[in-house]
Structure formats: structure tokens, C-alpha cells
Design a protein around this motif. Sequence first.
Motif, PDB file in Angstrom:
ATOM      1  N   ARG A 144     -10.140 -69.567 -49.180  1.00  0.00           N
ATOM      2  CA  ARG A 144      -9.306 -70.301 -50.138  1.00  0.00           C
ATOM      3  C   ARG A 144     -10.046 -71.551 -50.588  1.00  0.00           C
ATOM      4  N   CYS A 145      -9.868 -71.881 -51.861  1.00  0.00           N
ATOM      5  CA  CYS A 145     -10.496 -73.074 -52.423  1.00  0.00           C
ATOM      6  C   CYS A 145      -9.443 -73.993 -53.017  1.00  0.00           C
ATOM      7  N   GLY A 146      -9.674 -75.301 -52.878  1.00  0.00           N
ATOM      8  CA  GLY A 146      -8.823 -76.261 -53.554  1.00  0.00           C
ATOM      9  C   GLY A 146      -9.065 -76.220 -55.057  1.00  0.00           C
ATOM     10  N   ARG A 147      -8.092 -76.677 -55.805  1.00  0.00           N
ATOM     11  CA  ARG A 147      -8.173 -76.634 -57.268  1.00  0.00           C
ATOM     12  C   ARG A 147      -9.403 -77.361 -57.789  1.00  0.00           C
ATOM     13  N   THR A 148      -9.657 -78.568 -57.283  1.00  0.00           N
ATOM     14  CA  THR A 148     -10.794 -79.342 -57.787  1.00  0.00           C
ATOM     15  C   THR A 148     -12.121 -78.695 -57.392  1.00  0.00           C
ATOM     16  N   PHE A 149     -12.140 -77.999 -56.261  1.00  0.00           N
ATOM     17  CA  PHE A 149     -13.342 -77.273 -55.862  1.00  0.00           C
ATOM     18  C   PHE A 149     -13.666 -76.192 -56.891  1.00  0.00           C
ATOM     19  N   ARG A 154     -16.598 -74.032 -61.683  1.00  0.00           N
ATOM     20  CA  ARG A 154     -16.630 -73.507 -63.050  1.00  0.00           C
ATOM     21  C   ARG A 154     -17.596 -74.296 -63.932  1.00  0.00           C
ATOM     22  N   ARG A 155     -17.774 -75.574 -63.602  1.00  0.00           N
ATOM     23  CA  ARG A 155     -18.689 -76.409 -64.378  1.00  0.00           C
ATOM     24  C   ARG A 155     -20.137 -76.243 -63.932  1.00  0.00           C
ATOM     25  N   ARG A 184     -12.568 -83.828 -51.911  1.00  0.00           N
ATOM     26  CA  ARG A 184     -11.751 -85.038 -51.909  1.00  0.00           C
ATOM     27  C   ARG A 184     -11.739 -85.597 -53.320  1.00  0.00           C
ATOM     28  N   THR A 185     -10.570 -85.954 -53.821  1.00  0.00           N
ATOM     29  CA  THR A 185     -10.473 -86.486 -55.177  1.00  0.00           C
ATOM     30  C   THR A 185     -10.119 -87.962 -55.138  1.00  0.00           C
ATOM     31  N   GLU A 186     -10.432 -88.643 -56.221  1.00  0.00           N
ATOM     32  CA  GLU A 186     -10.151 -90.076 -56.302  1.00  0.00           C
ATOM     33  C   GLU A 186      -8.646 -90.337 -56.381  1.00  0.00           C
ATOM     34  N   VAL A 193      -3.549 -77.512 -53.694  1.00  0.00           N
ATOM     35  CA  VAL A 193      -3.190 -76.465 -54.643  1.00  0.00           C
ATOM     36  C   VAL A 193      -4.286 -75.412 -54.573  1.00  0.00           C
ATOM     37  N   TRP A 194      -3.973 -74.308 -53.953  1.00  0.00           N
ATOM     38  CA  TRP A 194      -4.987 -73.298 -53.692  1.00  0.00           C
ATOM     39  C   TRP A 194      -5.055 -72.300 -54.835  1.00  0.00           C
TER      40      TRP A 194
END
Length: 219
Positions: A144-149, A154-155, A184-186, A193-194
Motif C-alpha cells: 500500500r502507498c500513501g497518496r503523496t507517495f 507519477r511525477r 511525510r507532508t508539510e 489515504v491509501w
Amino acid sequence: MSKLTPQLSLLSNLSALSASTTREEENTAFVTEQFLPRKQDAVFGDPFVFQTSATNQHIRARLILLSPSFPSDTAPLAKSVAYLSSRFGSIKAEVFRTHGAENHFFRLHIFACSAGVKITLPPAFRGIVSINDYEGLRRRRQIRCGRTFNERMRRGFIRLGSCALENDDEIFIHAEGKIELMLRTECDVNDRVWTRMDRGMRKIWERRLGSGLSSGHCR
């Protein structure tokens, strides 16, 4: 007596929770390591390689990448290296990159021979993630990956494979249980959110890798 019953029940539940937490902590190895950047390549066994191994314990690790101490200690820098291994326990690792350590890259090896792995990486993580038996774990929906991951993948900043560049971070995972990958996000450090690694995402990785997935390490 009836008025006391709910309170006694609550106290009993709290006591059970406390005992459970204590037992879990006793069965967990908590480690923190700070990495100073250096120019010499690290080799297995030298004092610059951080190693933690456990047989029956879980491992909870905090790995902190520090910025250079002097202006002369500029890139190119050697990658800091860490090995985390547990025979029967799970492994959770958090990697922090301090301000000014943007060119301090790392190589993290994780071996959870009978359990799962959870890794939380710095927001600007870029590089490779290599997962042993990726196809088998993917079919069993154990990754499973976090949304920001996923967004960063994708980028094109994160690749699934084993061929790393000099300015890539590197993650190598061998696990029998579930694997959770987060950035980790700012604005939201609790991004849970997986999104599933579906066929579309796998095709993106395969196109970027060119030759497909591999578990080896290119030098």
C-alpha cells in the motif's frame, strides 16, 4: 453498587490496555540514529553503517540525515547506509532529512523475515524502491502507498526497481507481511489515504524501467 460498575469496568479496560502496551513496548527495540554526511563510501561492517538486528522483537527506528558541518563538506557526498533486520518482528522506519541536507542521500535495507514493514520517508524523497517478490506481494494486495507517495511517483521522482543514480535515495525491502510506504507532508503528517498499486501505476513503472522489474542492485 450499580453506579460503580461502569467505572470499575472502565478502570479494568484501561488496566488491560496499559498492560498490553507495556508488553508491546517490552517486545520492541526503539532505535534512533543520526547520520553525518561524509565523502567516503561506506562498506558493510564499518562504523559508518548503522545496523540493528533482532530475533523476536519489533523494530521502531528513527533515522535522521544531518546537513554538512562545514561549507567545504559539499556534494558529491557518500550515501549513508542503514540495515534493519528482524526474524519474527515487524519493522517501522521513519527517515528525516534536516534543512541543508538535500544532497545527503541514503541507502536503507530492511529485512522483515516473518512480518510487515512500514516506512515513512521525507517529503522530497527521490530515488528507487526495490521490493523482493514484488509481483507476489502485489497479487496478494500486500503493498500500500500513501497518496503523496503515489503522486510523487507519477511525477517520476520515485521509481520501482534496483538501478540507482548517484543522486538517488535507495530503499531495499524484503518482507513477508504487508508493506506500507508513505511520504511525510508539510501540511499533513498523518496522510493515510491509501491507493492501491494498480495495473496503470505498474505500467508507468515498467515504462520508466524499460527492462521491467528486478530485485538486484546495479552498480
